[in-house]
Design a protein around this motif. Sequence first.
Motif, PDB file in Angstrom:
ATOM      1  N   ARG A 503       0.841  -1.212   0.000  1.00 42.96           N
ATOM      2  CA  ARG A 503       0.000   0.000   0.000  1.00 42.96           C
ATOM      3  C   ARG A 503       0.868   1.251   0.000  1.00 42.96           C
ATOM      4  O   ARG A 503       0.621   2.206  -0.735  1.00 42.96           O
ATOM      5  N   GLU A 504       1.870   1.245   0.864  1.00 39.09           N
ATOM      6  CA  GLU A 504       2.737   2.415   0.984  1.00 39.09           C
ATOM      7  C   GLU A 504       3.419   2.756  -0.335  1.00 39.09           C
ATOM      8  O   GLU A 504       3.642   3.930  -0.647  1.00 39.09           O
ATOM      9  N   HIS A 505       3.728   1.723  -1.120  1.00 42.41           N
ATOM     10  CA  HIS A 505       4.461   1.948  -2.363  1.00 42.41           C
ATOM     11  C   HIS A 505       3.557   1.948  -3.584  1.00 42.41           C
ATOM     12  O   HIS A 505       4.057   2.062  -4.716  1.00 42.41           O
ATOM     13  N   GLY A 506       2.244   1.827  -3.365  1.00 42.25           N
ATOM     14  CA  GLY A 506       1.293   1.956  -4.455  1.00 42.25           C
ATOM     15  C   GLY A 506       1.421   0.903  -5.539  1.00 42.25           C
ATOM     16  O   GLY A 506       1.327   1.211  -6.732  1.00 42.25           O
ATOM     17  N   THR A 507       1.614  -0.360  -5.153  1.00 42.15           N
ATOM     18  CA  THR A 507       1.798  -1.419  -6.152  1.00 42.15           C
ATOM     19  C   THR A 507       0.481  -1.998  -6.660  1.00 42.15           C
ATOM     20  O   THR A 507       0.492  -2.898  -7.494  1.00 42.15           O
ATOM     21  N   GLY A 508      -0.640  -1.516  -6.164  1.00 43.80           N
ATOM     22  CA  GLY A 508      -1.931  -2.002  -6.632  1.00 43.80           C
ATOM     23  C   GLY A 508      -3.063  -1.300  -5.914  1.00 43.80           C
ATOM     24  O   GLY A 508      -2.847  -0.579  -4.933  1.00 43.80           O
ATOM     25  N   THR A 509      -4.272  -1.512  -6.400  1.00 46.74           N
ATOM     26  CA  THR A 509      -5.431  -0.945  -5.726  1.00 46.74           C
ATOM     27  C   THR A 509      -5.711  -1.726  -4.448  1.00 46.74           C
ATOM     28  O   THR A 509      -5.214  -2.842  -4.260  1.00 46.74           O
ATOM     29  N   GLU A 510      -6.526  -1.149  -3.584  1.00 42.85           N
ATOM     30  CA  GLU A 510      -6.879  -1.828  -2.339  1.00 42.85           C
ATOM     31  C   GLU A 510      -7.506  -3.188  -2.630  1.00 42.85           C
ATOM     32  O   GLU A 510      -7.190  -4.184  -1.980  1.00 42.85           O
ATOM     33  N   GLU A 511      -8.382  -3.220  -3.612  1.00 40.24           N
ATOM     34  CA  GLU A 511      -9.046  -4.480  -3.969  1.00 40.24           C
ATOM     35  C   GLU A 511      -8.044  -5.509  -4.471  1.00 40.24           C
ATOM     36  O   GLU A 511      -8.098  -6.687  -4.076  1.00 40.24           O
ATOM     37  N   GLU A 512      -7.113  -5.082  -5.317  1.00 41.01           N
ATOM     38  CA  GLU A 512      -6.112  -6.008  -5.859  1.00 41.01           C
ATOM     39  C   GLU A 512      -5.213  -6.554  -4.760  1.00 41.01           C
ATOM     40  O   GLU A 512      -4.908  -7.756  -4.726  1.00 41.01           O
ATOM     41  N   LEU A 513      -4.808  -5.679  -3.840  1.00 36.48           N
ATOM     42  CA  LEU A 513      -3.910  -6.112  -2.780  1.00 36.48           C
ATOM     43  C   LEU A 513      -4.588  -7.098  -1.834  1.00 36.48           C
ATOM     44  O   LEU A 513      -3.998  -8.114  -1.453  1.00 36.48           O
ATOM     45  N   GLU A 514      -5.806  -6.817  -1.452  1.00 34.67           N
ATOM     46  CA  GLU A 514      -6.517  -7.714  -0.547  1.00 34.67           C
ATOM     47  C   GLU A 514      -6.842  -9.046  -1.220  1.00 34.67           C
ATOM     48  O   GLU A 514      -6.771 -10.108  -0.600  1.00 34.67           O
ATOM     49  N   ARG A 515      -7.191  -8.974  -2.508  1.00 33.71           N
ATOM     50  CA  ARG A 515      -7.467 -10.213  -3.240  1.00 33.71           C
ATOM     51  C   ARG A 515      -6.205 -11.071  -3.341  1.00 33.71           C
ATOM     52  O   ARG A 515      -6.246 -12.295  -3.181  1.00 33.71           O
ATOM     53  N   GLY A 516      -5.065 -10.412  -3.577  1.00 36.31           N
ATOM     54  CA  GLY A 516      -3.806 -11.139  -3.659  1.00 36.31           C
ATOM     55  C   GLY A 516      -3.444 -11.786  -2.342  1.00 36.31           C
ATOM     56  O   GLY A 516      -3.025 -12.949  -2.308  1.00 36.31           O
ATOM     57  N   ARG A 517      -3.624 -11.058  -1.233  1.00 37.83           N
ATOM     58  CA  ARG A 517      -3.290 -11.629   0.077  1.00 37.83           C
ATOM     59  C   ARG A 517      -4.215 -12.789   0.407  1.00 37.83           C
ATOM     60  O   ARG A 517      -3.777 -13.841   0.901  1.00 37.83           O
ATOM     61  N   THR A 518      -5.498 -12.636   0.123  1.00 38.97           N
ATOM     62  CA  THR A 518      -6.458 -13.704   0.414  1.00 38.97           C
ATOM     63  C   THR A 518      -6.119 -14.961  -0.365  1.00 38.97           C
ATOM     64  O   THR A 518      -6.189 -16.086   0.168  1.00 38.97           O
ATOM     65  N   SER A 519      -5.724 -14.792  -1.628  1.00 34.39           N
ATOM     66  CA  SER A 519      -5.405 -15.964  -2.438  1.00 34.39           C
ATOM     67  C   SER A 519      -4.178 -16.688  -1.911  1.00 34.39           C
ATOM     68  O   SER A 519      -4.105 -17.924  -1.945  1.00 34.39           O
ATOM     69  N   LEU A 520      -3.197 -15.944  -1.391  1.00 29.11           N
ATOM     70  CA  LEU A 520      -2.013 -16.587  -0.844  1.00 29.11           C
ATOM     71  C   LEU A 520      -2.300 -17.247   0.507  1.00 29.11           C
ATOM     72  O   LEU A 520      -1.787 -18.328   0.803  1.00 29.11           O
ATOM     73  N   LEU A 521      -3.128 -16.614   1.328  1.00 27.92           N
ATOM     74  CA  LEU A 521      -3.471 -17.210   2.627  1.00 27.92           C
ATOM     75  C   LEU A 521      -4.208 -18.530   2.466  1.00 27.92           C
ATOM     76  O   LEU A 521      -4.164 -19.385   3.365  1.00 27.92           O
ATOM     77  N   ALA A 522      -4.847 -18.709   1.321  1.00 31.15           N
ATOM     78  CA  ALA A 522      -5.546 -19.976   1.069  1.00 31.15           C
ATOM     79  C   ALA A 522      -4.584 -21.155   1.028  1.00 31.15           C
ATOM     80  O   ALA A 522      -5.009 -22.311   1.157  1.00 31.15           O
ATOM     81  N   HIS A 523      -3.291 -20.881   0.865  1.00 27.94           N
ATOM     82  CA  HIS A 523      -2.299 -21.953   0.821  1.00 27.94           C
ATOM     83  C   HIS A 523      -1.828 -22.351   2.220  1.00 27.94           C
ATOM     84  O   HIS A 523      -0.924 -23.191   2.351  1.00 27.94           O
ATOM     85  N   LEU A 524      -2.429 -21.743   3.246  1.00 25.06           N
ATOM     86  CA  LEU A 524      -2.115 -22.113   4.629  1.00 25.06           C
ATOM     87  C   LEU A 524      -3.387 -22.601   5.335  1.00 25.06           C
ATOM     88  O   LEU A 524      -3.776 -22.056   6.377  1.00 25.06           O
ATOM     89  N   PRO A 525      -4.066 -23.603   4.777  1.00 25.45           N
ATOM     90  CA  PRO A 525      -5.327 -24.054   5.384  1.00 25.45           C
ATOM     91  C   PRO A 525      -5.091 -24.653   6.772  1.00 25.45           C
ATOM     92  O   PRO A 525      -4.054 -25.256   7.036  1.00 25.45           O
ATOM     93  N   GLY A 526      -6.055 -24.435   7.647  1.00 30.63           N
ATOM     94  CA  GLY A 526      -5.978 -25.021   8.982  1.00 30.63           C
ATOM     95  C   GLY A 526      -5.229 -24.194   9.988  1.00 30.63           C
ATOM     96  O   GLY A 526      -5.190 -24.553  11.174  1.00 30.63           O
ATOM     97  N   LEU A 527      -4.638 -23.084   9.566  1.00 35.21           N
ATOM     98  CA  LEU A 527      -3.908 -22.234  10.505  1.00 35.21           C
ATOM     99  C   LEU A 527      -4.908 -21.309  11.195  1.00 35.21           C
ATOM    100  O   LEU A 527      -5.627 -20.557  10.545  1.00 35.21           O
ATOM    101  N   GLU A 528      -4.961 -21.379  12.504  1.00 37.74           N
ATOM    102  CA  GLU A 528      -5.969 -20.635  13.259  1.00 37.74           C
ATOM    103  C   GLU A 528      -5.694 -19.138  13.222  1.00 37.74           C
ATOM    104  O   GLU A 528      -4.543 -18.692  13.257  1.00 37.74           O
ATOM    105  N   GLU A 529      -6.754 -18.360  13.144  1.00 35.25           N
ATOM    106  CA  GLU A 529      -6.632 -16.912  13.189  1.00 35.25           C
ATOM    107  C   GLU A 529      -5.980 -16.498  14.508  1.00 35.25           C
ATOM    108  O   GLU A 529      -6.304 -17.014  15.582  1.00 35.25           O
ATOM    109  N   GLY A 530      -5.043 -15.585  14.419  1.00 34.64           N
ATOM    110  CA  GLY A 530      -4.337 -15.149  15.617  1.00 34.64           C
ATOM    111  C   GLY A 530      -3.109 -15.970  15.941  1.00 34.64           C
ATOM    112  O   GLY A 530      -2.426 -15.704  16.945  1.00 34.64           O
ATOM    113  N   ALA A 531      -2.799 -16.961  15.113  1.00 33.57           N
ATOM    114  CA  ALA A 531      -1.598 -17.756  15.340  1.00 33.57           C
ATOM    115  C   ALA A 531      -0.364 -16.870  15.242  1.00 33.57           C
ATOM    116  O   ALA A 531      -0.350 -15.855  14.536  1.00 33.57           O
TER     117      ALA A 531
END
Length: 609
Positions: A503-531
């Motif tokens: 965000r600080e460096h403006g590499t994408g829109t808010e929607e693009e950045l959040e979508r990208g992070r969500t897609s990568l987090l999908a590769h860590l299934p079973g990891l509890e929130e707050g771990a």
Amino acid sequence: MTPTPTTDEWGIDASWLDALDEEHEVAQATIDRLREVIGQPPADLEDRAPIVARPGDALEIDQADVVCEDGEVRHVDGELPADFPLGYHWLSSPRGAVAGSSSPRPVLAPAGRAWGWAVQLYAARSRGSWGIGDLADLRAIRRMAADQGAGFVLINPLHAVAPTEGQEASPYLPATRRFRNPLYLRVAEVPGADGVDLEDEAGRALSDGSLIDRDAIWARKREVLMRIFFAHGGGEAFARWREEQGQPLHDWATWAAIVEEHGGDWHTWPAELRRPQSPELTAYVERHGAVVAFHAWLQWALDLQLTAASGDMTVIQDLPIGFAGGGADAWAWQEALAEGVSVGAPPDAFNSQGQDWGSPPLIPWRMRDADYEPFIQSIRATMAGAGGLRIDHVMGLFRLWWVPSDGSAADGAYVRYPAEDLLDIVALESHRAQALVVGEDLGTVEDGVREAMAEHGVLSYRLLWFEDDDPARWPAEAMAAITTHDLPTVAGLWTGEDVEEQREHGTGTEEELERGRTSLLAHLPGLEEGASIEDAVTHAHERLAGAPSTLLSATLDDALGELRRPNMPGTTDRPNWSLPLPVLVDDLAAHPLLQQVAKTLADGVGTAD
């Protein structure tokens, strides 16, 4: 069925497919421009171009005598015998003399399954470093890795850049792919260092900064190394080594000497120095012989230290896709380079504008006409003395995205390369160097590439962040990893720090950045929130350890819980390639998270079928 693009006689594809298999037509203006750049090969090219063949292959001629590398002359009748020696030979035939290459089909296979560390060596500083991780630090990491049961270390490209102020930070835009960067020398271990005052305290003080200051480091190291050189000179051992290296080393050292006087881009030099064959160059070398010798001597010292650093462990060196247009390789091989274009990538899901990497491409027919020497020398030099090679953007052996200088990256087109010949050359050099080979086949990979890699024994490269399949279903003939230098670390992804930095460096829109992070987090299934970060890193490597792949690779950044990735593509105001690791090399082995990652991967290699 996936459509096959039409390729013209210049090797230019008229269309290209994006990651969603959507076809895009190339503008006729682009095609016309690239045809002009490529030019027409001479009519007799096929009569003099090298024949790359394997024992048992049918040749293009019926009868010929072959002068082998060792001087033996063998008669060939239609095909290479099954027992024909591997190597580069000279083929005499009715159509003239043709350089030939006899190659095995597969590259050297790994000795067995293994895990290892991926290291950005410049970032791995120790208490003895002068501001940057060096080859003595690599030796220490290799010893630690061996003690932990690892089988290899994968390092960033060590290739040299222009020896000037304004040091190029990116390891992927070197001045040469044949020689190494003297910034990686441990000055105290250079032959003759014990005879001069190293001012070691001033050197070690360069590590006090929060970033790697290559300009300050080079200024300090160059001054001290020059004093060592004039006091010691390397003696007969250096003189013999220099003679053995021949013209390539002479060209590099000459280029580096001219750079010190006229700058890092040969296009701006005096006209009489712009061509390696110019008569004026001989006179220049005679006048500046000491500086030329100094730059050759640096390479000798690097060769000694890399051999010592590698020891008996496989060190996989990285080969960039190209080199700087003003650099030494571009100067030496300018007749084979395409002018007015650079290498890049078309628009994709990660970069909607496409990418321009700034390296001039080799013209395929001119590379053949040069007996593939620009490719052979780069492969051979990067494999040398370490036992492994990773080819960055291995798809470039098949085709490269050429970007005209007067257009954007999206205005480019694919140009085809003689992949079968290039892969056979990789196989030959692999056997000569006893080196395994990994091909970085990430992103959009066209049909047939991975099949050709498998046929030649080149390992694929699979990432947790990229693959939809569970790691347990990844191929065995691969190097498996979680991330790369261009992608988020586990800690950066899990905490959200990486997307915040984007965000600080403006590499994408808010929607693009959040979508990208969500897609990568999908590769860590079973990891509890707050771990915790430690839990996230351990969980990711437990998934990686389930892969049956021949090689499992973990980054030191992940094993130390580092939040920042080494490089964030698309940013110019971020200190890319200049972030030191948060833990000194001296203290790595005692780091609890690093110990856990090592144990996890060792168990995975040891217990997998």
